[in-house]
Design a protein around this motif. Structure first.
Motif, PDB file in Angstrom:
ATOM      1  N   PRO A 233      27.196  30.373  29.711  1.00 47.18           N
ATOM      2  CA  PRO A 233      28.081  29.208  29.911  1.00 47.18           C
ATOM      3  C   PRO A 233      29.247  29.491  30.839  1.00 47.18           C
ATOM      4  N   GLN A 234      29.767  30.717  30.805  1.00 41.01           N
ATOM      5  CA  GLN A 234      30.883  31.029  31.698  1.00 41.01           C
ATOM      6  C   GLN A 234      30.441  31.056  33.155  1.00 41.01           C
ATOM      7  N   ALA A 235      29.248  31.582  33.427  1.00 39.93           N
ATOM      8  CA  ALA A 235      28.760  31.625  34.809  1.00 39.93           C
ATOM      9  C   ALA A 235      28.609  30.226  35.373  1.00 39.93           C
ATOM     10  N   ILE A 236      28.159  29.302  34.534  1.00 42.04           N
ATOM     11  CA  ILE A 236      28.029  27.917  34.994  1.00 42.04           C
ATOM     12  C   ILE A 236      29.394  27.263  35.125  1.00 42.04           C
ATOM     13  N   ALA A 237      30.285  27.547  34.155  1.00 46.82           N
ATOM     14  CA  ALA A 237      31.594  26.883  34.144  1.00 46.82           C
ATOM     15  C   ALA A 237      32.470  27.331  35.306  1.00 46.82           C
ATOM     16  N   TYR A 238      32.494  28.620  35.586  1.00 48.26           N
ATOM     17  CA  TYR A 238      33.410  29.120  36.614  1.00 48.26           C
ATOM     18  C   TYR A 238      33.016  28.676  38.018  1.00 48.26           C
ATOM     19  N   CYS A 239      31.800  28.147  38.160  1.00 46.47           N
ATOM     20  CA  CYS A 239      31.435  27.584  39.461  1.00 46.47           C
ATOM     21  C   CYS A 239      32.272  26.354  39.787  1.00 46.47           C
ATOM     22  N   LEU A 240      32.795  25.671  38.748  1.00 48.04           N
ATOM     23  CA  LEU A 240      33.726  24.572  39.004  1.00 48.04           C
ATOM     24  C   LEU A 240      34.970  25.083  39.716  1.00 48.04           C
ATOM     25  N   LEU A 241      35.431  26.266  39.309  1.00 49.26           N
ATOM     26  CA  LEU A 241      36.598  26.860  39.970  1.00 49.26           C
ATOM     27  C   LEU A 241      36.265  27.299  41.384  1.00 49.26           C
ATOM     28  N   ALA A 242      35.077  27.883  41.560  1.00 47.59           N
ATOM     29  CA  ALA A 242      34.706  28.418  42.870  1.00 47.59           C
ATOM     30  C   ALA A 242      34.276  27.333  43.846  1.00 47.59           C
ATOM     31  N   GLY A 243      34.040  26.117  43.370  1.00 42.92           N
ATOM     32  CA  GLY A 243      33.666  25.029  44.263  1.00 42.92           C
ATOM     33  C   GLY A 243      32.237  25.105  44.760  1.00 42.92           C
ATOM     34  N   VAL A 244      31.342  25.763  43.991  1.00 37.54           N
ATOM     35  CA  VAL A 244      29.938  25.894  44.395  1.00 37.54           C
ATOM     36  C   VAL A 244      29.052  25.416  43.251  1.00 37.54           C
ATOM     37  N   ASP A 245      27.752  25.331  43.502  1.00 40.14           N
ATOM     38  CA  ASP A 245      26.812  24.864  42.489  1.00 40.14           C
ATOM     39  C   ASP A 245      26.636  25.900  41.376  1.00 40.14           C
ATOM     40  N   PRO A 246      26.269  25.445  40.159  1.00 38.95           N
ATOM     41  CA  PRO A 246      26.160  26.369  39.013  1.00 38.95           C
ATOM     42  C   PRO A 246      25.160  27.504  39.212  1.00 38.95           C
ATOM     43  N   ILE A 247      24.096  27.275  39.965  1.00 39.44           N
ATOM     44  CA  ILE A 247      23.078  28.308  40.124  1.00 39.44           C
ATOM     45  C   ILE A 247      23.650  29.571  40.750  1.00 39.44           C
ATOM     46  N   TYR A 248      24.667  29.418  41.601  1.00 34.29           N
ATOM     47  CA  TYR A 248      25.232  30.583  42.290  1.00 34.29           C
ATOM     48  C   TYR A 248      26.042  31.465  41.338  1.00 34.29           C
ATOM     49  N   GLY A 249      26.594  30.873  40.286  1.00 33.00           N
ATOM     50  CA  GLY A 249      27.267  31.678  39.278  1.00 33.00           C
ATOM     51  C   GLY A 249      26.295  32.557  38.523  1.00 33.00           C
ATOM     52  N   LEU A 250      25.099  32.044  38.254  1.00 33.07           N
ATOM     53  CA  LEU A 250      24.073  32.850  37.596  1.00 33.07           C
ATOM     54  C   LEU A 250      23.600  33.970  38.515  1.00 33.07           C
ATOM     55  N   TYR A 251      23.413  33.662  39.801  1.00 32.74           N
ATOM     56  CA  TYR A 251      23.045  34.713  40.752  1.00 32.74           C
ATOM     57  C   TYR A 251      24.096  35.824  40.770  1.00 32.74           C
ATOM     58  N   THR A 252      25.362  35.430  40.826  1.00 31.82           N
ATOM     59  CA  THR A 252      26.449  36.409  40.904  1.00 31.82           C
ATOM     60  C   THR A 252      26.459  37.313  39.684  1.00 31.82           C
ATOM     61  N   SER A 253      26.296  36.726  38.509  1.00 28.12           N
ATOM     62  CA  SER A 253      26.297  37.524  37.279  1.00 28.12           C
ATOM     63  C   SER A 253      25.121  38.489  37.234  1.00 28.12           C
ATOM     64  N   PHE A 254      23.974  38.055  37.705  1.00 24.15           N
ATOM     65  CA  PHE A 254      22.785  38.900  37.663  1.00 24.15           C
ATOM     66  C   PHE A 254      22.922  40.105  38.599  1.00 24.15           C
ATOM     67  N   PHE A 255      23.215  39.853  39.867  1.00 17.09           N
ATOM     68  CA  PHE A 255      23.224  40.944  40.845  1.00 17.09           C
ATOM     69  C   PHE A 255      24.381  41.924  40.613  1.00 17.09           C
ATOM     70  N   SER A 256      25.548  41.427  40.228  1.00 13.58           N
ATOM     71  CA  SER A 256      26.685  42.326  40.038  1.00 13.58           C
ATOM     72  C   SER A 256      26.450  43.284  38.880  1.00 13.58           C
ATOM     73  N   ASN A 257      25.827  42.815  37.800  1.00 14.97           N
ATOM     74  CA  ASN A 257      25.532  43.705  36.673  1.00 14.97           C
ATOM     75  C   ASN A 257      24.517  44.770  37.059  1.00 14.97           C
ATOM     76  N   ILE A 258      23.519  44.404  37.848  1.00 15.13           N
ATOM     77  CA  ILE A 258      22.501  45.377  38.273  1.00 15.13           C
ATOM     78  C   ILE A 258      23.129  46.449  39.158  1.00 15.13           C
ATOM     79  N   ILE A 259      23.928  46.049  40.124  1.00 15.93           N
ATOM     80  CA  ILE A 259      24.499  47.006  41.082  1.00 15.93           C
ATOM     81  C   ILE A 259      25.496  47.929  40.391  1.00 15.93           C
ATOM     82  N   TYR A 260      26.324  47.372  39.505  1.00 12.64           N
ATOM     83  CA  TYR A 260      27.304  48.230  38.829  1.00 12.64           C
ATOM     84  C   TYR A 260      26.610  49.213  37.889  1.00 12.64           C
TER      85      TYR A 260
END
Length: 711
Positions: free
Chosen positions: A87-114
């Motif tokens: 829910p946070q990944a979808i919600a924070y896209c409102l702050l970032a001004g982008v579609d909800p799907i991009y918040g899910l992408y961001t959460s997925f890739f950043s966790n893998i790389i770290y």
């Protein structure tokens, strides 16, 4: 006369120098550079393996993974954080001004790389509200400049099927979009800006790591960061307030956005969507109640309550079956596609527009990540490598920018959840990424009917911790007024001006406070404690005795060009005399004596009065014969400070007062030796205050004995 000389010879002369400095050989800079290059560029099998293992710390700890001991805690914490993350990944896209799907992408890739590159076992890297807000401000500004409609839910005038018509754009942005070969709608252009910004943020962070520029975070003090986060929370609250009421007003660009936004909200309050208002009230009540229960019974609850996920699930079902969007015009998230969009190189044609915007994001993202890593490493008894953390967060931005992601950072709330649920290693991040992957592949379309006001409620309730910082201000004021002022200034500047300028104002004000402290340091006269060799502040401690006819002065600050006048003024005030004024008074006395001697009949009388006046002047005004400067609290001296010390020695010497320096560290001694104006400065340096006092007393006694013998 001979007896006096014999007594002087018999008097023990204190030895000021008990230590001998090492002779340091200066190594030419060219040879140093050559040796460093040879060491850094040397290539061998072990060195390559060490470099790769250092770049990917996972190869060190994963082979040593204790499966039975660690796996349960890692899986549980990963699942819980993943559930909170959706829910946070979808919600924070409102702050970032982008579609909800991009918040899910961001959460997925950043966790893998770290997982591969991070050195912290507990930090959760992903979407962070402050980063999302700063990205959103940049995105909205450039979307507005590109000629798109500022209302997020509205179609663009002059466009077909959401695709922008190039004739509606300014010539400047037309060129960029033609070079990009884009026929882009608002959402496409927004993620293009966000990806370009994120790529630059990562590049800056990697460059900071390569050039060892981590010291930049030193200027971000804890009070300043707390004030900055609290001020940003006000901005986040303001940005989300329109969703609570169902109002469709554009996000204000420029300074004072908080005030302007609230004015627009109250001006349009009559357009409130009551369906969104009622939904928001219910969601906030449930979320706050869940947080309060969690805080009150956190010792009994082994896992956090998934309140956000429950609210999202129930609200989605209610919105879907009640057709709240069709019946009441409630704004919903819209279609969230499954799977992954093909990767794309970030637009280099947009990067020069966001190059300056990326700097504060890079610094803040790095500062929060490193500070959280070090905090939880200290708590759990291990170490992290700050430079590797900077590399890790840099690549957590560079690589995901190719997959339509936006800027990431370590998040305090999710890191605390990982720590409290038994996390042992970054395997938990891998589990969280798998949870996000399941949503991306199968469950993303379910959130189509989710109201945006529900997402806004999740964001606002998550700000409770930052907004509660106000309760700590009185305690901070009692502990340090300077830190409290830094907090208040950073908070006010961030909330009332802008987030970027708030950061700059906070840093500048913090540095000004440090300069002010050196401009107004603690100064004191010292006294001796009974028969010991300890000297301390006469105003702070009892039962201290000042040395007879000696003033011991301490200046508790570095002595440099900006505070030399403060040092001189404080010294003159403490000893009760200014040398040049004393010389002026003496010249006046001598002049009056010479005028009186012009009369022949009063010659003898005036000569007697002249001698008495001179003696009376010295005896009455000069109650001391020596000054000892305690330099133990002076960490460094620059050329102006060294000149000031030499000037003090010279000026007081002219009025018959000796000045000695005690407790100078090696850097102060070197600064004085480089001055080379006074050749006798070396004989005035003593290792301790007591040694200087003994020397001054012995010298004064010897001069007095010599004077008596001459008389």
């Amino acid at each position: 006369m001979d007896g006096a000389k014999a007594n002087m010879a018999a008097a023990p002369e204190p030895r000021p120098w008990l230590l001998e400095r090492r002779v340091r050989r200066h190594t030419p800079a060219l040879s140093v550079l050559r040796s460093k290059l040879k060491r850094e560029l040397a290539c061998s099998g072990p060195r390559v393996r060490a470099t790769l293992s250092g770049f990917f710390p996972v190869v060190h700890w994963l082979p040593k993974y204790k499966l039975r001991e660690y796996v349960w805690g890692d899986v549980m914490s990963g699942l819980i954080v993943g559930i909170i993350l959706i829910p946070q990944a979808i919600a924070y896209c409102l702050l970032a001004g982008v579609d909800p799907i991009y918040g899910l992408y961001t959460s997925f890739f950043s966790n893998i790389i770290y997982f591969f590159m991070g050195t912290s076992r507990h930090v959760s890297v992903g979407i962070f509200s402050l980063m999302s807000l700063m990205v959103g401000q940049v995105v909205d500004r450039h979307v507005f400049l590109a000629g798109f409609e500022p209302y997020e839910d509205s179609a663009l005038p002059g466009s077909w099927n959401g695709t922008v018509v190039l004739s509606n754009l300014s010539a400047q942005y037309q060129g960029s979009m033609e070079l990009m070969d884009l026929q882009c709608d608002r959402h496409c252009y927004a993620i293009s800006i966000a990806a370009a910004l994120t790529f630059l943020v990562g590049i800056y962070q990697v460059l900071m790591a390569v050039f060892r520029l981590g010291f930049v975070s030193v200027y971000l003090s804890a009070p300043m960061l707390d004030g900055f986060a609290t001020g940003a929370s006000f901005t986040i609250l303001t940005v989300q307030a329109k969703y609570l009421l169902g109002l469709k007003i554009p996000r204000h660009q420029g300074y004072g956005s908080v005030l302007v936004t609230w004015i627009n909200i109250f001006a349009n309050i009559h357009k409130t969507n009551f369906c969104d208002l009622i939904t928001s009230a219910i969601c906030i009540a449930v979320l706050v109640a869940g947080k309060e229960i969690q805080d009150r019974y956190k010792d009994r609850l082994k896992i956090p309550l998934p309140t956000e996920l429950v609210v999202v699930a129930v609200a989605t079902l209610g919105s879907h079956f009640g057709d709240l969007s069709g019946q009441y015009g409630s704004s919903v998230s819209g279609h969230i596609p499954t799977g992954f969009i093909p990767p794309k190189v970030p637009s280099f044609h947009l990067m020069h527009r966001v190059a300056l915007d990326a700097i504060p994001l890079a610094v803040i993202s790095f500062a929060f990540t490193v500070s959280l890593s070090e905090m939880f490493a200290k708590k759990n008894g291990y170490t992290v490598r700050p430079n590797q953390e900077m590399l890790a967060i840099g690549f957590c931005n560079i690589i995901p920018s190719f997959f339509h992601c936006f800027t990431t950072s370590a998040a305090l709330a999710k890191t605390m959840v990982k720590d409290s649920t038994g996390c042992q290693t970054q395997v938990s991040s891998l589990v969280s990424a798998l949870v996000v992957l399941l949503v991306l592949l199968f469950f993303a379309p379910i959130f189509y009917a989710l109201q945006k006001c529900v997402l806004a409620c999740i964001i606002i309730v998550s700000l409770r911790g930052a907004l509660r910082k106000f309760r700590d201000v009185p305690a901070l004021w009692r502990a340090s007024r300077a830190d409290a002022l830094v907090w208040l200034v950073a908070m006010a500047a961030t909330a009332l001006i802008s987030v970027e300028l708030g950061l700059l104002v906070g840093v500048v004000f913090t540095m000004l406070c440090m300069v002010f402290r050196t401009q107004n340091p603690k100064v004191s006269l010292l006294g001796r404690a009974s028969d010991s060799e300890l000297y301390e502040d006469l105003e702070e401690y009892r039962d201290l005795a000042a040395p007879a006819r000696i003033r011991v002065f301490r200046f508790q600050a570095p002595l440099y060009y900006a505070n030399t006048h403060v040092f001189l003024r404080s010294l003159y005030r403490a000893v009760g005399m200014e040398p040049f004024l004393e010389l002026t008074r003496r010249r006046r006395v001598e002049k009056k004596a010479e005028e009186a001697e012009d009369g022949e009949e009063a010659a003898a009388k005036s000569q007697s009065q002249n001698g008495e006046a001179r003696a009376d002047l010295i005896q009455r005004d000069l109650e001391f014969h020596s000054i000892v400067l305690d330099c133990s609290a002076t960490p460094f001296v620059d050329s102006a400070g060294a000149a000031a010390l030499e000037g003090v020695v010279k000026d007081f010497r002219e009025v018959g007062v000796g000045v000695l320096l005690a407790g100078c560290n090696a850097s102060v001694v070197d600064a004085l030796s480089r001055g080379k104006k006074d050749k006798n400065m070396g004989s005035l340096l003593f290792h301790t205050v007591h040694a200087a006092v003994l020397h001054a007393t012995s010298r004064a006694a010897a001069e007095c004995t010599l004077g008596d013998s001459q008389v």
